[in-house]
Design a protein around this motif. Sequence first.
Motif, PDB file in Angstrom:
ATOM      1  N   GLY A 292       2.386  -2.450  -8.819  1.00  0.00           N
ATOM      2  CA  GLY A 292       1.240  -1.629  -8.423  1.00  0.00           C
ATOM      3  C   GLY A 292       1.180  -1.448  -6.920  1.00  0.00           C
ATOM      4  N   TYR A 293       1.450  -2.506  -6.201  1.00  0.00           N
ATOM      5  CA  TYR A 293       1.461  -2.428  -4.742  1.00  0.00           C
ATOM      6  C   TYR A 293       2.552  -1.470  -4.276  1.00  0.00           C
ATOM      7  CZ  TYR A 293       1.828  -3.845   0.140  1.00  0.00           C
ATOM      8  OH  TYR A 293       1.885  -3.839   1.504  1.00  0.00           O
ATOM      9  N   GLY A 294       3.718  -1.566  -4.896  1.00  0.00           N
ATOM     10  CA  GLY A 294       4.815  -0.669  -4.537  1.00  0.00           C
ATOM     11  C   GLY A 294       4.464   0.779  -4.824  1.00  0.00           C
ATOM     12  N   VAL A 295       3.829   1.026  -5.966  1.00  0.00           N
ATOM     13  CA  VAL A 295       3.426   2.391  -6.316  1.00  0.00           C
ATOM     14  C   VAL A 295       2.404   2.906  -5.310  1.00  0.00           C
ATOM     15  CG1 VAL A 295       2.186   3.764  -8.040  1.00  0.00           C
ATOM     16  CG2 VAL A 295       3.977   2.157  -8.752  1.00  0.00           C
ATOM     17  N   ARG A 296       1.435   2.105  -4.951  1.00  0.00           N
ATOM     18  CA  ARG A 296       0.441   2.530  -3.963  1.00  0.00           C
ATOM     19  C   ARG A 296       1.080   2.825  -2.618  1.00  0.00           C
ATOM     20  NH1 ARG A 296      -3.604  -1.895  -3.492  1.00  0.00           N
ATOM     21  NH2 ARG A 296      -2.080  -2.994  -4.717  1.00  0.00           N
ATOM     22  N   LYS A 297       2.021   2.012  -2.209  1.00  0.00           N
ATOM     23  CA  LYS A 297       2.721   2.246  -0.944  1.00  0.00           C
ATOM     24  C   LYS A 297       3.509   3.548  -1.009  1.00  0.00           C
ATOM     25  CE  LYS A 297       2.318  -0.858   2.234  1.00  0.00           C
ATOM     26  NZ  LYS A 297       1.850  -0.543   3.552  1.00  0.00           N
ATOM     27  N   ALA A 298       4.173   3.785  -2.151  1.00  0.00           N
ATOM     28  CA  ALA A 298       4.965   4.998  -2.294  1.00  0.00           C
ATOM     29  C   ALA A 298       4.077   6.230  -2.270  1.00  0.00           C
ATOM     30  CB  ALA A 298       5.776   4.948  -3.584  1.00  0.00           C
ATOM     31  N   LEU A 299       2.941   6.166  -2.937  1.00  0.00           N
ATOM     32  CA  LEU A 299       2.019   7.297  -2.925  1.00  0.00           C
ATOM     33  C   LEU A 299       1.284   7.417  -1.606  1.00  0.00           C
ATOM     34  CD1 LEU A 299       0.485   7.013  -6.506  1.00  0.00           C
ATOM     35  CD2 LEU A 299       2.253   8.595  -5.709  1.00  0.00           C
TER      36      LEU A 299
END
Length: 144
Positions: free
Chosen positions: A104-111
Amino acid sequence: MTGGEVAGILVAVFWAILVSFLAVVLVRLAQTLKATTKLVADVTEQAVPLLADASATVRSARTQLDRVDAIASDVQEVTSNASALSTTVASTFGGPLVKVAAFGYGVRKALGRDRQDAPPARRERRTVIVGRTVPSARRRKQKG
């Protein structure tokens, strides 16, 4: 009356006085012993029920302590069970939850990279004066 008879009368009078004093002392001693005997009897009459009540209270306290001991051992067992459950839950769900959180953290960073390209919003500068926050517009007025 001769001197011997007078001396005998004097000795008899002194002995009578001495016996009278001893009789008074013995009467008072007898009264004191009677009062002491009565006092001891009264104390005994009151002490026996008090001792019976104290004995009953000690028995009741012992029963209550046994109950408290049983409750404490039950609480200790529940605590150990909760600790074991917590360890089991942490080991079962801990690893996957950490992986999901990292994803989830990675997805938020990517977005969030798209938002970083935009210019940052302008923040108003503030100055703290004696425990108060003053906006920059007011600060310029105070200096001038």
